[in-house]
Design an enzyme around this catalytic site. Sequence first.
Site, short mmCIF file in Angstrom:
data_model
loop_
_atom_site.label_atom_id
_atom_site.label_comp_id
_atom_site.label_asym_id
_atom_site.label_seq_id
_atom_site.Cartn_x
_atom_site.Cartn_y
_atom_site.Cartn_z
N ASP A 1 131.13 10.43 -59.98
CA ASP A 1 132.26 10.98 -60.90
C ASP A 1 133.46 11.47 -60.28
O ASP A 1 133.52 11.86 -59.07
CB ASP A 1 131.92 12.17 -61.87
N ASP B 1 129.66 16.81 -63.85
CA ASP B 1 129.34 15.52 -64.42
C ASP B 1 128.40 14.53 -63.83
O ASP B 1 127.81 13.73 -64.64
CB ASP B 1 130.81 14.99 -64.67
N HIS C 1 133.37 18.69 -66.63
CA HIS C 1 134.73 18.44 -65.96
C HIS C 1 134.82 19.00 -64.60
O HIS C 1 135.96 19.38 -64.24
CB HIS C 1 135.77 19.12 -66.97
N GLU D 1 137.45 13.26 -60.55
CA GLU D 1 138.75 14.13 -61.15
C GLU D 1 139.78 13.57 -60.72
O GLU D 1 140.23 13.16 -59.47
CB GLU D 1 138.62 15.64 -61.24
#
Length: 589
Positions: free
Chosen positions: A403, A549, A544, A405
């Site tokens: 994952d 995640d 998040h 960000e």
Amino acid sequence: TEGVLVCNADGRILLYNERARQALCAPEPSRNEISVALVGLGRSIFSIVDRSLLSHALESVQARLEKNEPDLNAQFVFTTRAGQLIRVRLAPVLASPESAAPESARPDGSARAVESRASAPPAVGGFVMTLENVTHTFELDSLRDMLLQSLTEGSRAALANIRAAVETLTDYPDCEPVHRDRFLRVIREEARGLSAKLDQTSSEYADSLKTRWPLEEMLGIDAVAAARRRIESRLGLRTLSEVLDDSIWIKADSYMLVQSFAYLAGRLKEGYQVREVCFNLTRHARIAELDLVWSEPVLSQGVLYDWETDTMRAGGEDSPLTLRDVTDRMGAEIVYMVDKVRQRPFIRFLLPMAKPARATPNAPVRFGESRPEFYDFDLFHQASQTPELDQIPLAELAYTVIDTETTGLDPSAGDEIIAIGAVRIVNNRLLRYETYEQLIDPKRPIASLAQTVHGITHEMLRGQPAIDQVLPQFREYCEETVLVGHNAAFDMRFLQMKEAQTGVCFTQPVLDTLLLSQVLHPNQESHALEAIAERLGVTVVARHTALGDALVTGEVFLRMIPLLAAHGIRTLQDAREATAKALYAKVEY
């Protein structure tokens, strides 16, 4: 106390302990550096140890097997990426006859096949390696060799001059006084210089001893028993014990601790004619109190100071170290006190109590386990990963769940990755203690809406490594695995946008839990990660955050595998074909 690794015949890691991870991984990185733990279940040992070196060791073991030799162990030394020297002792795990390939289908018949297997030497089905970091030992041995060479080579000239002067005085006893004085001066000066050199070498050797003592965890009562035996046998003193807490574990150099007590008992005997000493062992909070008690006399603090700073000599053994050197190395303190009730003086060692070794997981997110799981013996029977992955059942593949960000939602407009989180799945198990988590300096502002979602600020990213530093290490973390993500096209697009800049390409197959959810539950309104997790009974923690995640996505994916099998989707090819038909597969970023 040694690092241990167990591998199958293909070199896949089946078991490791915390000491092995510490020995083979780089030290804690600074803020702008990256460290990837290469030790992990299902990973190849050849990414850590040179293939030719390890293959040679295994070939030598196999040769000894064929000769029916009793000693099947091999030993070698290699250098880690961090520059540490590791000594390896390797022992084979022999494959059982039942695990050999069946030969009954051969034209010459099964009976002959069985006879052939019985006469053949056993095959190596895996191997166990113990690891010892010998970097410091090697450095100390080099220092010792250098000191020895300096002492021998540097003393030759002085000894030659002394010998020449002595022989001249012996051969010419009636030489003139002025010449005699000159030869005596040569002897005096050379002897003084030689003595100074010996003192310097002794001091340097003592300094090296201070840094090389191994501290071991041991029961305090064992240390007391050893000290009593040493004092009684070497000094002839009577020893007693009064209060001994047999549950206390200490961390100490047992030899030097025992020698310290013998040294103190020897000073009491020689200086004050003490004939009996007593030991007590108690605890105060997290400190072990180990007392050496005698009846009389009461000593001054100055006497104890002198004893602390003198080199230790006791029972015919001399040490270049002082009592203070010993206590400093063990992180201990020594105090002199008097029991006011019984009017007995005693010397108390304040020793840190041993703490049980604990694993140091990378992941800040916990899911309730009391301890990490670092074993998986089912991997002995797992087929090696090959390029032909499509026909392998989903439950047998190794995965990296990822994952990211980002600064915003549009990689084509210049948005950048600011965090990557990942966790591995091996043998149908989520390895929560073999995670990857890294912040990245994007060299550009973060959109306010994105910052509201993931909470990552500019201050948190200042001084973090850039993307071109991170991706090579992250690719290594993902090697030989299938990638899994939620809405994976989004993460993969960001990674693909960096291929030209970094030269790093992620070419593995990719599965998307968003698409798999639509395959499993086509009539559900939402396929957001929270909705899928709720349907499958997965608790959402640290939403998040990249690692949080990834962990949730990994749990979701594991719950999906048996559901997919119920729909006839059992292999990687089945899953890829099913998701390709899903409506969400048409979404592009």
